[in-house]
Design a protein around this motif. Structure first.
Motif, PDB file in Angstrom:
ATOM      1  N   MET A   1       0.825  -1.191   0.000  1.00  0.00           N
ATOM      2  CA  MET A   1       0.000   0.000   0.000  1.00  0.00           C
ATOM      3  C   MET A   1       0.867   1.251   0.000  1.00  0.00           C
ATOM      4  O   MET A   1       0.385   2.310  -0.352  1.00  0.00           O
ATOM      5  CB  MET A   1      -0.933  -0.001   1.201  1.00  0.00           C
ATOM      6  N   ASP A   2       2.111   1.103   0.382  1.00  0.00           N
ATOM      7  CA  ASP A   2       2.991   2.269   0.427  1.00  0.00           C
ATOM      8  C   ASP A   2       3.366   2.771  -0.963  1.00  0.00           C
ATOM      9  O   ASP A   2       3.814   3.895  -1.105  1.00  0.00           O
ATOM     10  CB  ASP A   2       4.261   1.933   1.208  1.00  0.00           C
ATOM     11  N   LEU A   3       3.191   1.935  -1.969  1.00  0.00           N
ATOM     12  CA  LEU A   3       3.549   2.332  -3.333  1.00  0.00           C
ATOM     13  C   LEU A   3       2.550   3.300  -3.949  1.00  0.00           C
ATOM     14  O   LEU A   3       2.849   3.962  -4.932  1.00  0.00           O
ATOM     15  CB  LEU A   3       3.645   1.093  -4.230  1.00  0.00           C
ATOM     16  N   TYR A   4       1.350   3.352  -3.393  1.00  0.00           N
ATOM     17  CA  TYR A   4       0.275   4.152  -3.974  1.00  0.00           C
ATOM     18  C   TYR A   4      -0.155   5.252  -3.025  1.00  0.00           C
ATOM     19  O   TYR A   4       0.010   5.158  -1.822  1.00  0.00           O
ATOM     20  CB  TYR A   4      -0.929   3.262  -4.303  1.00  0.00           C
ATOM     21  N   GLY A   5      -0.737   6.277  -3.584  1.00  0.00           N
ATOM     22  CA  GLY A   5      -1.223   7.389  -2.772  1.00  0.00           C
ATOM     23  C   GLY A   5      -0.111   8.346  -2.422  1.00  0.00           C
ATOM     24  O   GLY A   5       1.074   8.087  -2.666  1.00  0.00           O
TER      25      GLY A   5
END
Length: 92
Positions: A1-5
């Motif tokens: 999830m760290d790759l997005y946003g």
């Protein structure tokens, strides 16, 4: 999830908390959670959402307004037996 946003953005793990947030919600991880159907129908209000992880929630359908997530970059629904995806999801 760290790759997005956006960098350092909060990953919400509660739909209720995400819906009550005054800040934009970019990441929502609801894996292995029972989702309140009334709140699930309001999820389309999270217009800034970029990451949505559903999984093993016992879902068979998604709300029609899920197409409101026009900034969505990552979607997962592993372990849910979705019968169909709403046409509005084509807005992603």
């Amino acid at each position: 999830m760290d790759l997005y946003g956006p960098p350092n953005s909060v990953t919400y793990k509660s739909l209720k908390t995400a819906l009550s947030s005054k800040d934009p919600v970019y990441k929502l991880n609801l894996i292995n959670q029972e989702i309140d159907p009334r709140l699930f129908l309001k999820m389309g209000k999270l217009k800034s959402l970029q990451v949505l992880k559903l999984g093993f929630n016992g879902l068979s359908a998604l709300p029609e307004d899920i197409g409101n997530f026009t900034s969505l970059m990552y979607f997962s629904s592993k372990g849910n037996e979705l019968k169909c995806i709403p046409k509005s999801a084509g807005n992603w």
